[in-house]
Each structure stands twice: as structure tokens, then as C-alpha cells.
Design an enzyme around this catalytic site. Structure first.
Site, PDB file in Angstrom:
ATOM      1  N   ASP A   1      -6.131  -0.662   7.744  1.00 66.94           N
ATOM      2  CA  ASP A   1      -6.822  -1.736   8.285  1.00 66.94           C
ATOM      3  C   ASP A   1      -7.985  -2.057   7.296  1.00 66.94           C
ATOM      4  OD1 ASP A   1      -4.742  -1.173  10.385  1.00 66.94           O
ATOM      5  OD2 ASP A   1      -6.446  -0.151  11.550  1.00 66.94           O
TER       6      ASP A   1
ATOM      7  N   LYS B   1       0.743  -1.201  -0.068  1.00 69.91           N
ATOM      8  CA  LYS B   1      -0.206  -0.006  -0.084  1.00 69.91           C
ATOM      9  C   LYS B   1       0.776   1.255   0.291  1.00 69.91           C
ATOM     10  CE  LYS B   1      -1.480  -2.398   3.635  1.00 69.91           C
ATOM     11  NZ  LYS B   1      -1.855  -2.550   4.914  1.00 69.91           N
TER      12      LYS B   1
HETATM   13  P1  ADP Z   1      -1.579   2.785   6.336  1.00 77.89           P
HETATM   14  O1  ADP Z   1      -2.655   3.255   6.973  1.00 77.89           O
HETATM   15  O2  ADP Z   1      -1.332   1.472   6.836  1.00 77.89           O
HETATM   16  O3  ADP Z   1      -0.490   3.854   6.435  1.00 77.89           O
HETATM   17  P2  ADP Z   1      -1.891   3.578   3.678  1.00 77.89           P
HETATM   18  O4  ADP Z   1      -1.690   5.050   4.045  1.00 77.89           O
HETATM   19  O5  ADP Z   1      -0.824   3.082   2.673  1.00 77.89           O
HETATM   20  O6  ADP Z   1      -2.093   2.456   4.850  1.00 77.89           O
HETATM   21  O7  ADP Z   1      -3.361   3.451   2.993  1.00 77.89           O
HETATM   22  C1  ADP Z   1      -3.960   2.269   2.874  1.00 77.89           C
HETATM   23  C2  ADP Z   1      -5.065   2.298   1.532  1.00 77.89           C
HETATM   24  O8  ADP Z   1      -5.758   3.344   1.695  1.00 77.89           O
HETATM   25  C3  ADP Z   1      -4.206   2.763   0.196  1.00 77.89           C
HETATM   26  O9  ADP Z   1      -3.641   1.615  -0.431  1.00 77.89           O
HETATM   27  C4  ADP Z   1      -5.291   3.573  -0.614  1.00 77.89           C
HETATM   28  O10 ADP Z   1      -6.198   2.411  -1.224  1.00 77.89           O
HETATM   29  C5  ADP Z   1      -6.095   4.084   0.725  1.00 77.89           C
HETATM   30  N1  ADP Z   1      -5.915   5.487   0.815  1.00 77.89           N
HETATM   31  C6  ADP Z   1      -4.982   5.901   1.702  1.00 77.89           C
HETATM   32  N2  ADP Z   1      -4.721   7.259   1.497  1.00 77.89           N
HETATM   33  C7  ADP Z   1      -5.337   7.627   0.358  1.00 77.89           C
HETATM   34  C8  ADP Z   1      -5.635   8.889  -0.148  1.00 77.89           C
HETATM   35  N3  ADP Z   1      -5.231  10.089   0.140  1.00 77.89           N
HETATM   36  N4  ADP Z   1      -6.443   8.833  -1.524  1.00 77.89           N
HETATM   37  C9  ADP Z   1      -7.076   7.745  -1.887  1.00 77.89           C
HETATM   38  N5  ADP Z   1      -6.731   6.604  -1.217  1.00 77.89           N
HETATM   39  C10 ADP Z   1      -6.121   6.420  -0.087  1.00 77.89           C
END
Ligand code: ADP
Length: 300
Positions: free
Chosen positions: A258, A225
């Protein structure tokens, strides 16, 4: 029927309300958040159980009531009079959220003290889901035995799913964290890391480097991700990518990862391809970050 066992720490959450100085009590925690979304996404012919430990006080009672009301199985959650549940408070300062944690007395730290409890909980399970926080809260000896039990579950045909969820504050040192995370990765069938954290602590130059490291550790499937950036899917020795939908009005990214994990896993359980499942994860996470809080009922 598929039976999924999520393993980790659920905490009491005190979240600010619109009335200054007042807080609403709730429950959250990475693995529990995933279990909660899984439970809502999967029909009643699938079972979602939580494995942890709680105290015998009323906050612990309320936590179990909350899980049961969400139809998450609690039969394997141990109770101990010497412990309670962890707690965190969210504070808002000019729109910026900050978190304070009290988890030293959390019974979840003892969840791997007795091997037979986890072995019994895994009996008849198809999928075990855990995170880097699950392993971070365990004493070293318990952690080693915990991972050995998951390795045996995997060897016997079970699917082990791992989100590294790096939390340096929970570890004594960077080396302790990175070595334990890779030890956990080695017993996992599917790893679901987030590139930004991994780049910071493992020095990965890009998502492909993150995927390659987890695949080399032993995962057959790795999904990397990366917030709004493209998701990398490393499965069956091929690499594909998927761009999440652009979201202009991001309200709160709590539980993005999550909920992504839950959307992905629910789809896999229901027979979707890796690509379809990644898309389902991104759609759910996209809905969750449009609202405040970790658990967004209307997203499912
Ligand atoms: P974590 O919460 O574990 O840090 P991420 O920030 O990588 O995970 O986000 C997990 C998923 O949530 C991403 O792969 C995407 O699908 C979605 N996501 C997170 N932030 C965004 C955003 N700003 N715009 C669109 N999708 C998002």
C-alpha cells in the site's frame, strides 16, 4: 492540481498494546492506507479523496473524523443507518500476528449500489485508485456496474490505478476471484500487482509473466512488486527492473504494498519517470516495514 479518488473499504483496527489483553483502536484498509500516505506525500495543491460508505453509528463517525484529520476528503462517503464499519483484531501469539475480521455488516459493501454517487465523486478527478479488495466486497451486479463506470472514466481521459491485492478468503472460488480481477485489470491504466500472490493464483512463472498478463489485459503501465526481490517495470513496451534496498531489520511488512503504491503514485503525479517513481515507492515501503503498523507517520 491533481485530484485522486481512492475507492474501497476502511476498517476499524484493534491492535495489541504492550499491556497484555488490551488493544488500541485505529483505522486501516489497503486503499485507505494508500490514500493516507498519498496525502502526506503530496502538497496541499493536490487533493486526495476517499470514496466508500459507512454507517451512522459512533464508530463510523470516528472513522470520518480520522480521515478528515488526515486531510483526506470525505465528501463522497455515503452514510447508511442500516450498516456499520468493518472491524479486525490483530492477535499476537509469540510474536506471530494473526487477524480476525468482522466485515459482514460493513457499509463499504454497498458503495456501488448507486451509480450516481461514484459518477459524482469521479467528476473532476484525475486518478481513480482501487484494489482487488474493493471489487471483492461488492455483489456481482454492483461490481459489473462499478467497473463500467471506471471504464468510462478511463475512456474520458482519467487514469485508473489498480492493485489486485488478491484475497482468496473474500471470494467464493478461485475462478470468481481470478475472473473478476482480470475484469478489473481490463479497465485499468496502471496495474500494481505483487508477484508472490499472482504466482500462487494465476500460475505466473516469473514477474515478467505477471506483467505481460496485466499489460495484455489493457494496462499501459505495470509494476510488479515482489517483496525484497527486484521490482519489474513494464511501461511503453519496455521492461526494466529495480532492486529495493536490502533491509536487515524488517519489523512488520503490513502495508508494504500500500505504501509502495502511494510513493509511486505521488512521484508520478509530481512528474517523475516510471523508474524514479518505482524507486520512490520502494524507499517509502522500505521505511514503513521498519516500524510496526500500517500507518507509519515518520516514514513520510
Ligand atoms: P505486498 O505488501 O502487496 O505483498 P510486497 O511484499 O511485494 O507487497 O512489497 C511491496 C514493496 O515493499 C516491495 O516492492 C519492496 O519495495 C518493499 N518490500 C517489501 N518487503 C521487503 C523486504 N523484505 N525488504 C525490502 N523491501 C521490501
Amino acid at each position: 492540481m491533481t485530484r485522486i479518488l481512492a475507492i474501497g473499504e476502511c476498517m476499524v483496527e484493534m491492535a495489541p498494546t504492550d499491556v497484555a489483553g488490551t488493544y488500541k483502536m485505529g483505522f486501516a484498509g489497503d486503499t485507505m492506507n494508500t490514500a493516507w500516505y498519498l496525502r502526506r506525500l503530496l502538497g496541499t495543491d493536490h487533493q486526495v479523496d476517499y470514496f466508500s460508505a459507512v454507517g451512522t453509528d459512533s464508530a463510523s463517525d470516528q472513522m470520518l473524523d480520522f480521515l478528515e484529520e488526515a486531510s483526506i476528503g470525505t465528501d463522497h462517503i455515503a452514510r447508511s443507518p442500516n450498516w456499520t464499519v468493518g472491524l479486525y483484531i490483530i492477535q499476537l501469539n509469540e510474536g506471530e500476528r494473526s487477524f480476525s475480521y468482522w466485515r459482514g455488516q460493513s457499509a463499504a459493501r454497498t458503495l456501488a449500489q448507486d451509480d450516481t454517487l461514484l459518477e459524482n465523486a469521479l467528476m473532476g478527478a484525475d486518478v481513480a485508485f482501487f484494489s482487488g479488495i474493493t471489487v471483492a466486497i461488492l455483489p456481482k451486479g454492483d461490481r459489473d456496474r462499478f467497473l463500467a463506470i471506471l471504464a468510462a472514466f478511463k475512456a474520458a481521459g482519467g487514469t485508473v490505478v489498480f492493485d489486485p491485492n488478491l484475497r482468496p478468503k473474500l471470494w467464493k472460488s478461485k475462478e470468481d476471484m481470478t475472473s473478476a480481477i482480470m475484469q478489473a485489470a481490463a479497465v485499468s491504466s496502471i496495474s500494481l500487482p505483487s508477484h508472490e500472490d499472482e504466482a500462487e493464483w494465476f500460475g505466473d512463472t516469473d514477474s515478467l509473466a505477471t506483467a505481460a498478463r496485466y499489460a495484455k489485459a489493457g494496462a499501459r503501465t505495470v509494476l510488479v512488486k515482489n517483496g525484497p526481490a527486484e521490482i519489474l517495470i513494464h511501461a511503453d513496451n519496455t521492461v526494466t527492473t529495480l532492486s529495493p534496498e536490502k533491509i536487515a531489520a524488517v519489523v512488520d511488512t503490513t502495508a508494504a504494498g500500500d505504501s509502495f503504491n502511494a510513493g509511486y503514485l505521488a512521484a508520478i503525479v509530481q512528474g517523475a519517470s516510471e523508474m524514479e517513481a518505482a524507486a520512490a515507492g520502494a524507499v517509502l515501503a522500505g521505511k514503513v516495514i521498519r516500524s510496526r503498523g500500517a500507518l507509519v507517520a515518520k516514514a513520510t
